[in-house]
Motif scaffolding. Structure first.
Motif, PDB file in Angstrom:
ATOM      1  N   UNK A  57     -49.754 -56.423  33.919  1.00 28.11           N
ATOM      2  CA  UNK A  57     -49.198 -55.514  32.925  1.00 28.11           C
ATOM      3  C   UNK A  57     -50.322 -54.639  32.377  1.00 28.11           C
ATOM      4  N   UNK A  58     -50.191 -53.326  32.505  1.00 26.91           N
ATOM      5  CA  UNK A  58     -51.298 -52.425  32.175  1.00 26.91           C
ATOM      6  C   UNK A  58     -50.787 -51.208  31.424  1.00 26.91           C
ATOM      7  N   UNK A  59     -51.407 -50.932  30.300  1.00 25.66           N
ATOM      8  CA  UNK A  59     -51.122 -49.714  29.546  1.00 25.66           C
ATOM      9  C   UNK A  59     -52.384 -48.859  29.466  1.00 25.66           C
ATOM     10  N   UNK A  60     -52.234 -47.563  29.753  1.00 27.49           N
ATOM     11  CA  UNK A  60     -53.310 -46.595  29.546  1.00 27.49           C
ATOM     12  C   UNK A  60     -52.872 -45.705  28.394  1.00 27.49           C
ATOM     13  N   UNK A  61     -53.573 -45.786  27.273  1.00 24.72           N
ATOM     14  CA  UNK A  61     -53.168 -45.101  26.061  1.00 24.72           C
ATOM     15  C   UNK A  61     -54.034 -43.868  25.833  1.00 24.72           C
ATOM     16  N   UNK A  62     -53.384 -42.737  25.649  1.00 23.58           N
ATOM     17  CA  UNK A  62     -54.085 -41.479  25.397  1.00 23.58           C
ATOM     18  C   UNK A  62     -54.336 -41.326  23.896  1.00 23.58           C
ATOM     19  N   UNK A  63     -55.587 -41.514  23.504  1.00 23.73           N
ATOM     20  CA  UNK A  63     -55.977 -41.290  22.108  1.00 23.73           C
ATOM     21  C   UNK A  63     -57.029 -40.181  22.058  1.00 23.73           C
ATOM     22  N   UNK A  64     -56.965 -39.286  23.055  1.00 19.71           N
ATOM     23  CA  UNK A  64     -57.993 -38.242  23.182  1.00 19.71           C
ATOM     24  C   UNK A  64     -58.031 -37.302  21.990  1.00 19.71           C
ATOM     25  N   UNK A  65     -56.953 -37.262  21.193  1.00 23.09           N
ATOM     26  CA  UNK A  65     -56.960 -36.398  20.005  1.00 23.09           C
ATOM     27  C   UNK A  65     -58.069 -36.784  19.032  1.00 23.09           C
ATOM     28  N   UNK A  66     -58.503 -38.062  19.077  1.00 30.53           N
ATOM     29  CA  UNK A  66     -59.558 -38.471  18.150  1.00 30.53           C
ATOM     30  C   UNK A  66     -60.929 -37.934  18.562  1.00 30.53           C
ATOM     31  N   UNK A  67     -61.009 -37.350  19.750  1.00 35.35           N
ATOM     32  CA  UNK A  67     -62.282 -36.808  20.226  1.00 35.35           C
ATOM     33  C   UNK A  67     -62.867 -35.829  19.226  1.00 35.35           C
ATOM     34  N   UNK A  68     -62.012 -35.083  18.537  1.00 35.83           N
ATOM     35  CA  UNK A  68     -62.494 -34.088  17.578  1.00 35.83           C
ATOM     36  C   UNK A  68     -63.162 -34.730  16.362  1.00 35.83           C
ATOM     37  N   UNK A  69     -62.978 -36.050  16.209  1.00 31.90           N
ATOM     38  CA  UNK A  69     -63.625 -36.774  15.114  1.00 31.90           C
ATOM     39  C   UNK A  69     -64.891 -37.497  15.563  1.00 31.90           C
TER      40      UNK A  69
END
Length: 218
Positions: A57-69
């Motif tokens: 069971x594998x989830x890849x979560x996109x949290x790339x919006x935090x890159x700006x922080x």
């Protein structure tokens, strides 16, 4: 019924070994990978391939919006990746501000939601010199917090916290693991550069175990 655990799985050789260590320990693994805006996604592609092959069971979560922080790191900004060993002061440019606290917090939330008692995390002693969020004191304090942050207590478990990458690889070899579907290089080119701190440490681990690294280098 097997005990459920969440494994933070980047797709690198350390987390690959941690993933398989959890399986060897008889755990039901929920693998969790993050796109946090890093320079490339080659590790994430490796992670997906491995989990598909092992039916994990594998989830890849996109949290790339935090890159700006998370400014100021050569892993997320347009800053040259330094070459040389992890002991070099220049490698501090690869520190991503507060990254592991963020990822661990999300992994613990996921653990609570699936009924897992542990989050497996691949910090090791080779990272201690440069990365504060891989040091024993950080893991210890995060573990204390995560045990009381929810109604359900979740343990942060770092099986290789006190050993280096050479010892991690040795354990992987003993488990019969194939490291061809792992990516360690900080650069995302077709072949690993062989010169950044991540590559140097990986190559040293294979050399000290008298094993040939199965990936190709420039």
């Amino acid at each position: 019924m097997a005990e459920k655990v969440v494994v933070i799985y980047s797709g690198g050789m350390d987390s690959f070994t941690v993933l398989n260590r959890a399986r060897k320990d008889g755990k039901e693994v929920f693998a969790l990978s993050f796109n946090y805006g890093q320079r490339h996604v080659k590790e994430l592609e490796c992670a997906s391939t491995v989990c598909n092959e092992l039916a994990i069971n594998h989830k890849v979560i996109d949290i790339s919006a935090i890159n700006q922080l998370l400014a100021g790191s050569s892993l997320t900004d347009d800053i040259d990746i330094p070459e040389g060993h992890y002991e070099a002061d220049s490698m501090k440019s690869t520190v991503v501000p507060n990254r592991n606290m963020i990822l661990l917090s999300l992994a613990v939330a996921y653990a609570v939601s699936v009924g897992a008692d542990q989050v497996y995390y691949g910090a090791h002693s080779g990272d201690h010199a440069i990365y504060p969020d891989c040091r024993p004191e950080f893991v210890e304090k995060m573990n204390d917090v995560c045990k009381i942050a929810n109604y359900e207590s979740v343990e942060i478990f770092s099986p290789y916290l006190s050993v280096d990458k050479t010892a991690i690889l040795a354990d992987g070899i003993a488990m019969g693991l194939d490291y061809s579907n792992t990516w360690t290089c900080y650069n995302g080119r077709d072949k690993a550069c062989g010169k950044c701190g991540a590559c140097e440490e990986r190559l040293q681990a294979f050399e000290e175990n008298d094993v040939t690294d199965p990936i190709t280098y420039e």
